[in-house]
Design a protein around this motif. Structure first.
Motif, PDB file in Angstrom:
ATOM      1  N   SER A  10      33.379  26.812 -31.362  1.00  0.00           N
ATOM      2  CA  SER A  10      33.854  27.972 -32.127  1.00  0.00           C
ATOM      3  C   SER A  10      32.928  29.176 -32.032  1.00  0.00           C
ATOM      4  O   SER A  10      33.317  30.290 -32.376  1.00  0.00           O
ATOM      5  N   ASP A  11      31.724  28.966 -31.567  1.00  0.00           N
ATOM      6  CA  ASP A  11      30.724  30.037 -31.503  1.00  0.00           C
ATOM      7  C   ASP A  11      31.039  30.980 -30.333  1.00  0.00           C
ATOM      8  O   ASP A  11      30.925  30.590 -29.169  1.00  0.00           O
ATOM      9  N   PRO A  12      31.432  32.241 -30.618  1.00  0.00           N
ATOM     10  CA  PRO A  12      31.794  33.173 -29.542  1.00  0.00           C
ATOM     11  C   PRO A  12      30.604  33.572 -28.659  1.00  0.00           C
ATOM     12  O   PRO A  12      30.789  34.097 -27.571  1.00  0.00           O
ATOM     13  N   ASN A  13      29.390  33.317 -29.132  1.00  0.00           N
ATOM     14  CA  ASN A  13      28.193  33.672 -28.365  1.00  0.00           C
ATOM     15  C   ASN A  13      27.811  32.612 -27.337  1.00  0.00           C
ATOM     16  O   ASN A  13      26.918  32.829 -26.531  1.00  0.00           O
ATOM     17  N   LYS A  14      28.484  31.466 -27.384  1.00  0.00           N
ATOM     18  CA  LYS A  14      28.178  30.394 -26.433  1.00  0.00           C
ATOM     19  C   LYS A  14      28.854  30.674 -25.094  1.00  0.00           C
ATOM     20  O   LYS A  14      29.912  31.290 -25.032  1.00  0.00           O
ATOM     21  N   GLY A  15      28.253  30.192 -24.054  1.00  0.00           N
ATOM     22  CA  GLY A  15      28.845  30.286 -22.727  1.00  0.00           C
ATOM     23  C   GLY A  15      29.921  29.229 -22.585  1.00  0.00           C
ATOM     24  O   GLY A  15      30.403  28.679 -23.578  1.00  0.00           O
ATOM     25  N   PRO A  16      30.303  28.922 -21.342  1.00  0.00           N
ATOM     26  CA  PRO A  16      31.339  27.905 -21.132  1.00  0.00           C
ATOM     27  C   PRO A  16      30.860  26.533 -21.589  1.00  0.00           C
ATOM     28  O   PRO A  16      29.768  26.096 -21.235  1.00  0.00           O
ATOM     29  N   LEU A  17      31.682  25.864 -22.397  1.00  0.00           N
ATOM     30  CA  LEU A  17      31.347  24.538 -22.914  1.00  0.00           C
ATOM     31  C   LEU A  17      32.510  23.580 -22.701  1.00  0.00           C
ATOM     32  O   LEU A  17      33.667  23.929 -22.898  1.00  0.00           O
ATOM     33  N   SER A  18      32.171  22.360 -22.304  1.00  0.00           N
ATOM     34  CA  SER A  18      33.143  21.278 -22.166  1.00  0.00           C
ATOM     35  C   SER A  18      32.527  20.008 -22.716  1.00  0.00           C
ATOM     36  O   SER A  18      31.370  19.696 -22.421  1.00  0.00           O
ATOM     37  N   PHE A  19      33.301  19.269 -23.484  1.00  0.00           N
ATOM     38  CA  PHE A  19      32.887  17.973 -24.011  1.00  0.00           C
ATOM     39  C   PHE A  19      33.974  16.956 -23.670  1.00  0.00           C
ATOM     40  O   PHE A  19      35.140  17.168 -24.005  1.00  0.00           O
ATOM     41  N   LEU A  20      33.588  15.884 -23.032  1.00  0.00           N
ATOM     42  CA  LEU A  20      34.525  14.795 -22.774  1.00  0.00           C
ATOM     43  C   LEU A  20      34.200  13.708 -23.785  1.00  0.00           C
ATOM     44  O   LEU A  20      33.164  13.048 -23.710  1.00  0.00           O
ATOM     45  N   VAL A  21      35.068  13.536 -24.751  1.00  0.00           N
ATOM     46  CA  VAL A  21      34.856  12.618 -25.860  1.00  0.00           C
ATOM     47  C   VAL A  21      35.543  11.294 -25.532  1.00  0.00           C
ATOM     48  O   VAL A  21      36.737  11.259 -25.272  1.00  0.00           O
ATOM     49  N   VAL A  22      34.769  10.206 -25.516  1.00  0.00           N
ATOM     50  CA  VAL A  22      35.286   8.864 -25.234  1.00  0.00           C
ATOM     51  C   VAL A  22      35.012   8.011 -26.467  1.00  0.00           C
ATOM     52  O   VAL A  22      33.860   7.703 -26.765  1.00  0.00           O
ATOM     53  N   ASP A  82      37.303  28.619 -24.570  1.00  0.00           N
ATOM     54  CA  ASP A  82      38.082  29.360 -23.573  1.00  0.00           C
ATOM     55  C   ASP A  82      37.289  29.593 -22.291  1.00  0.00           C
ATOM     56  O   ASP A  82      37.831  29.487 -21.183  1.00  0.00           O
ATOM     57  N   LYS A  83      35.997  29.886 -22.432  1.00  0.00           N
ATOM     58  CA  LYS A  83      35.162  30.101 -21.244  1.00  0.00           C
ATOM     59  C   LYS A  83      35.037  28.813 -20.434  1.00  0.00           C
ATOM     60  O   LYS A  83      35.023  28.840 -19.207  1.00  0.00           O
ATOM     61  N   GLY A  84      34.955  27.685 -21.115  1.00  0.00           N
ATOM     62  CA  GLY A  84      34.894  26.394 -20.434  1.00  0.00           C
ATOM     63  C   GLY A  84      36.192  26.091 -19.704  1.00  0.00           C
ATOM     64  O   GLY A  84      36.185  25.596 -18.568  1.00  0.00           O
ATOM     65  N   ARG A  85      37.320  26.373 -20.336  1.00  0.00           N
ATOM     66  CA  ARG A  85      38.630  26.164 -19.704  1.00  0.00           C
ATOM     67  C   ARG A  85      38.769  27.018 -18.454  1.00  0.00           C
ATOM     68  O   ARG A  85      39.271  26.561 -17.426  1.00  0.00           O
ATOM     69  N   ASP A  86      38.293  28.263 -18.521  1.00  0.00           N
ATOM     70  CA  ASP A  86      38.395  29.159 -17.370  1.00  0.00           C
ATOM     71  C   ASP A  86      37.505  28.695 -16.212  1.00  0.00           C
ATOM     72  O   ASP A  86      37.862  28.851 -15.052  1.00  0.00           O
TER      73      ASP A  86
END
Length: 143
Positions: A10-22, A82-86
């Motif tokens: 949710s932090d707009p200041n973060k760069g692209p983020l992805s988490f794969l939750v298992v 969104d940055k991670g998705r892109d």
């Protein structure tokens, strides 16, 4: 865990983020799997039936067979900002194909049973020296 992941995403200041939750998919509406599946950050998800996969037993250093059939279904959920998705696009179909192959016993062991499936009750009844349970603690299979 999911609260911290959502805070980061949710932090707009973060760069692209992805988490794969298992996580185990226990159901009931109050699990990590349920929270992640309903997240606005969910981009892809795959659910693996308990009969279709194995995991490394926590006692793998003490048993002859480190791969244990799962007792629960497993949820594999991709959460991205969104940055991670892109930057890293992944569809559910691709995720499912990769995850099901990687989690199968056939992919992890040459001693996989025919058809690549193993019943958790049969596995438990092998006895404690082979990774199962002790005699009277073996669960009874209900049809």
């Amino acid at each position: 865990m999911e609260k911290r992941v959502h805070q980061l995403l949710s932090d707009p200041n973060k760069g692209p983020l992805s988490f794969l939750v298992v996580v185990p998919d226990w159901g009931g509406g109050n699990s990590t799997a349920d929270a992640c599946a309903s997240s606005k950050f969910k981009r892809a998800a795959s659910y693996i039936s308990a009969t279709d996969h194995v995991f490394a037993d926590g006692a793998q250093h003490r048993v002859s067979d480190r791969w244990r059939p799962s007792s629960w279904d497993t949820a594999v959920i991709l959460l991205q900002n969104d940055k991670g998705r892109d930057k890293w696009t992944l569809e559910t179909e691709t995720l499912t194909n990769v995850v099901k192959k990687a989690f199968s016993r056939a992919a992890n062991s040459s001693s996989a049973p025919a058809g690549g499936k193993e019943d958790v009750f049969a596995w438990e009844s092998r006895g404690s020296r082979k990774g199962g349970r002790h005699g009277k603690n073996i669960p009874i299979k209900r049809d």
